[in-house]
Design an enzyme around this catalytic site. Structure first.
Site, short mmCIF file in Angstrom:
data_model
loop_
_atom_site.label_atom_id
_atom_site.label_comp_id
_atom_site.label_asym_id
_atom_site.label_seq_id
_atom_site.Cartn_x
_atom_site.Cartn_y
_atom_site.Cartn_z
N GLU A 107 44.51 -20.03 5.17
CA GLU A 107 45.06 -21.05 4.30
C GLU A 107 46.25 -20.52 3.51
O GLU A 107 46.30 -19.33 3.17
CB GLU A 107 43.97 -21.56 3.35
CG GLU A 107 42.75 -22.02 4.14
CD GLU A 107 41.70 -22.74 3.31
OE1 GLU A 107 40.81 -23.31 3.93
OE2 GLU A 107 41.77 -22.71 2.07
N CYS A 151 51.49 -18.92 -1.98
CA CYS A 151 50.35 -18.01 -2.04
C CYS A 151 49.89 -17.79 -0.60
O CYS A 151 49.48 -18.74 0.07
CB CYS A 151 49.27 -18.68 -2.89
SG CYS A 151 47.72 -17.79 -2.96
N CYS A 206 37.50 -12.15 4.29
CA CYS A 206 37.64 -10.92 3.51
C CYS A 206 36.34 -10.15 3.57
O CYS A 206 35.26 -10.74 3.52
CB CYS A 206 37.98 -11.24 2.05
SG CYS A 206 38.26 -9.77 1.03
N CYS A 232 33.16 -10.20 -2.81
CA CYS A 232 33.00 -10.56 -4.23
C CYS A 232 32.15 -11.83 -4.28
O CYS A 232 32.42 -12.80 -3.56
CB CYS A 232 34.36 -10.78 -4.89
SG CYS A 232 35.42 -9.34 -4.73
N CYS A 276 33.58 -15.56 -4.97
CA CYS A 276 34.78 -15.97 -4.24
C CYS A 276 34.42 -16.58 -2.89
O CYS A 276 33.66 -15.99 -2.11
CB CYS A 276 35.68 -14.75 -4.05
SG CYS A 276 37.04 -15.01 -2.89
N GLY A 324 41.81 -12.85 1.69
CA GLY A 324 41.88 -11.45 2.10
C GLY A 324 42.31 -10.49 1.02
O GLY A 324 42.80 -10.88 -0.04
N GLU A 325 42.12 -9.21 1.31
CA GLU A 325 42.49 -8.15 0.39
C GLU A 325 43.73 -7.45 0.97
O GLU A 325 43.63 -6.71 1.95
CB GLU A 325 41.31 -7.17 0.23
CG GLU A 325 41.63 -5.86 -0.46
CD GLU A 325 42.40 -6.02 -1.78
OE1 GLU A 325 42.02 -6.86 -2.61
OE2 GLU A 325 43.39 -5.29 -1.97
N SER A 355 42.41 -7.48 -9.89
CA SER A 355 41.31 -8.38 -10.21
C SER A 355 40.17 -7.57 -10.84
O SER A 355 39.42 -6.92 -10.14
CB SER A 355 40.83 -9.08 -8.94
OG SER A 355 41.89 -9.84 -8.40
N LEU A 356 40.09 -7.64 -12.15
CA LEU A 356 39.14 -6.77 -12.86
C LEU A 356 37.78 -7.46 -13.03
O LEU A 356 36.77 -6.95 -12.58
CB LEU A 356 39.76 -6.39 -14.21
CG LEU A 356 39.16 -5.19 -14.92
CD1 LEU A 356 39.32 -3.92 -14.10
CD2 LEU A 356 39.79 -5.00 -16.31
N HIS A 357 37.76 -8.56 -13.73
CA HIS A 357 36.57 -9.43 -13.92
C HIS A 357 35.45 -8.81 -14.75
O HIS A 357 34.57 -9.54 -15.23
CB HIS A 357 35.98 -9.91 -12.59
CG HIS A 357 36.96 -10.55 -11.68
ND1 HIS A 357 37.77 -11.59 -12.08
CD2 HIS A 357 37.31 -10.28 -10.41
CE1 HIS A 357 38.55 -11.94 -11.07
NE2 HIS A 357 38.30 -11.16 -10.04
N ASN A 402 36.60 -21.08 -10.72
CA ASN A 402 36.60 -22.28 -9.88
C ASN A 402 35.30 -22.32 -9.10
O ASN A 402 34.82 -21.28 -8.64
CB ASN A 402 37.80 -22.25 -8.94
CG ASN A 402 39.10 -22.46 -9.68
OD1 ASN A 402 39.24 -23.41 -10.44
ND2 ASN A 402 40.06 -21.56 -9.50
N CYS A 459 42.34 -20.64 -6.99
CA CYS A 459 41.91 -19.25 -6.81
C CYS A 459 40.47 -19.16 -6.35
O CYS A 459 39.58 -19.75 -6.96
CB CYS A 459 41.99 -18.49 -8.12
SG CYS A 459 43.62 -18.40 -8.79
N1 SAH Z 1 41.73 -10.08 -2.62
C1 SAH Z 1 42.70 -10.13 -3.65
C2 SAH Z 1 43.62 -11.32 -3.58
C3 SAH Z 1 43.01 -12.68 -3.28
S1 SAH Z 1 41.97 -13.40 -4.48
C4 SAH Z 1 42.03 -10.06 -4.99
O1 SAH Z 1 40.83 -10.23 -5.07
O2 SAH Z 1 42.74 -9.80 -5.97
C5 SAH Z 1 43.06 -14.05 -5.72
C6 SAH Z 1 42.43 -14.15 -7.11
O3 SAH Z 1 41.45 -15.19 -7.19
C7 SAH Z 1 41.71 -12.87 -7.50
O4 SAH Z 1 42.03 -12.52 -8.80
C8 SAH Z 1 40.27 -13.30 -7.40
O5 SAH Z 1 39.43 -12.47 -8.14
C9 SAH Z 1 40.32 -14.69 -7.91
N2 SAH Z 1 39.12 -15.47 -7.61
C10 SAH Z 1 38.25 -15.31 -6.60
N3 SAH Z 1 37.28 -16.25 -6.66
C11 SAH Z 1 37.54 -17.01 -7.73
C12 SAH Z 1 36.91 -18.16 -8.30
N4 SAH Z 1 35.83 -18.70 -7.76
N5 SAH Z 1 37.46 -18.69 -9.41
C13 SAH Z 1 38.59 -18.17 -9.96
N6 SAH Z 1 39.24 -17.11 -9.46
C14 SAH Z 1 38.72 -16.53 -8.36
FE1 SF4 Z 2 38.24 -10.68 -1.11
FE2 SF4 Z 2 39.73 -11.04 -3.31
FE3 SF4 Z 2 37.80 -12.79 -2.64
FE4 SF4 Z 2 37.12 -10.35 -3.50
S1 SF4 Z 2 38.19 -11.94 -4.67
S2 SF4 Z 2 36.24 -11.40 -1.74
S3 SF4 Z 2 38.74 -9.12 -2.62
S4 SF4 Z 2 39.64 -12.38 -1.49
#
Ligand code: SAH
Ligand code: SF4
Length: 346
Positions: free
Chosen positions: A87, A100, A107, A111, A114, A155-156, A208-210, A284, A327
């Site tokens: 996508e 984007c 991936c 996580c 996600c 993806g990463e 992406s720290l979280h 989200n 996201c």
């Molecule tokens: N893999 C990379 C890039 C793609 S994800 C990464 O993780 O950074 C892009 C962003 O969306 C990241 O910051 C990810 O943590 C965030 N993300 C993933 N799932 C999400 C969700 N359900 N709600 C909000 N942000 C989310």
């Molecule tokens: Fe992959 Fe980024 Fe989603 Fe984590 S947040 S599963 S690294 S796409």
């Protein structure tokens, strides 16, 4: 069959050895500056266009095309040659047009919150497949000019390192995008961040720290077990020292999980020690993670708590939610469906 965007300028020159020298410039201009499909590059003769189109068909087939936010957000689902889907999201803002892109189909990082992580990994994208997403979006954005590219789709990107760096170089050198307008978002592959720092590209890096304690981060981001916060901190420090660029942390706010007062303290300490900007993303919804996002009021409190502690923090809007383009929501229906179809007789 490879996409024409797989080829460097030198390789394109080799393809056109039998043509007059200026053909290369015409083709290059059409592909890169004008973002045209080969068939649309009318400066080159029809027969050559037809030959090139046959030899280099597009690597992306549009499966779905949806818009939201009054047309300012648009998402495409593309099918690749191997049948997997990816996508791409185009966002128009005041004075800025951002695409984007996906760097992998699915991936492998897993996580928990996600949607892409929930679907698993189907494969790495090639240079041509990533660049075609950019060029497709550039065409759709016209007459506005695409200004920013962010690796925040599926993806990463640092797990597909060689491709990511090659794409960044081409976008900078061939398309003329400012490196500052190219953003790589990573979940924290520490050695790859250090390697990227040495590439000499003044990119924007988002991590992406979280969570800023290992126990919570291990739960949300399994890669943290391999590269825990202290290791990640070292990589971030190397990034800043080597590139002279700031970095930002992304933090999806999850109710009761990483939006507590304690989380504010931990994040403030981690972020200020690296002078990092913090981007807060209200979580989200995704099918496989049932905890809710923080309330709108808590998002504001969290941001203010950080600001009081000297952290530069902003809240990212939730564009594209209604079309699952926000996201973390990218997981093609087709992939999900394919996985859930039971195999008869098995
Ligand atoms: N893999 C990379 C890039 C793609 S994800 C990464 O993780 O950074 C892009 C962003 O969306 C990241 O910051 C990810 O943590 C965030 N993300 C993933 N799932 C999400 C969700 N359900 N709600 C909000 N942000 C989310
Ligand atoms: Fe992959 Fe980024 Fe989603 Fe984590 S947040 S599963 S690294 S796409």
């Amino acid at each position: 069959m490879a996409s024409i965007y797989e080829y460097s300028k030198e390789e394109l020159a080799d393809l056109l050895v039998d043509e007059p020298r200026y053909r290369l410039d015409q083709l290059f201009q059409g592909l890169w500056a004008d973002a045209l499909a080969i068939g649309e590059i009318t400066t080159i003769p029809k027969s050559l266009r037809a030959r090139l189109t046959d030899a280099f068909p597009s690597s992306l087939e549009v499966l779905d095309d949806v818009a939201s936010d009054h047309g300012s957000t648009r998402k495409w689902v593309f099918r690749l040659e191997d049948g997997s889907t990816i996508e791409t999201v185009l966002m128009r803002y005041e004075g800025r047009v951002t695409v984007c892109v996906s760097s992998q189909a699915g991936c492998a990082m897993g996580c928990t919150f996600c949607a892409t992580g929930q679907m698993g990994f189907s494969g790495h994208l090639s240079v041509g497949q990533v660049l075609e997403q950019v060029m497709f979006a550039a065409r759709a954005a016209a007459p506005l000019r695409l200004s920013n590219v962010v690796f925040m789709g599926m993806g990463e990107p640092l797990e597909n390192y060689r491709v990511t760096v090659q794409v960044l170089r081409r976008l900078h050198e061939y398309r003329g995008l400012s490196a500052r307008h190219l953003t790589v978002s990573t979940v924290g592959v520490a050695p790859a961040i250090e390697r990227l720092a040495r590439e000499g590209l003044p990119l924007t890096l988002a991590v992406s720290l979280h969570a800023a304690n290992d126990e919570t981060r291990n739960e949300l981001v399994p890669l943290n077990r391999r590269y825990p916060l202290e290791r990640l901190h070292r990589a971030c420090a190397t990034w800043i020292e080597t590139t002279g660029r700031r970095l930002s942390f992304e933090w999806a706010l999850i109710d009761g999980v990483n939006d507590t007062d304690e989380a504010i303290e931990e994040l403030a300490e981690y972020a200020t020690s690296l002078h990092a900007h913090v981007n807060l993303i209200p979580l989200n919804p995704t099918p496989g993670y049932l905890v809710r996002g923080s309330s709108a009021a808590r998002v504001i409190e969290f941001r203010e708590g950080l600001q009081r502690r000297g952290v530069n923090a902003t809240v990212r809007n939730t564009r594209g939610r209604s079309i699952a383009a926000a996201c973390g929501q990218l997981a093609s229906v087709t992939n999900a469906r394919r996985r859930s179809i039971p195999v008869r007789g098995a």
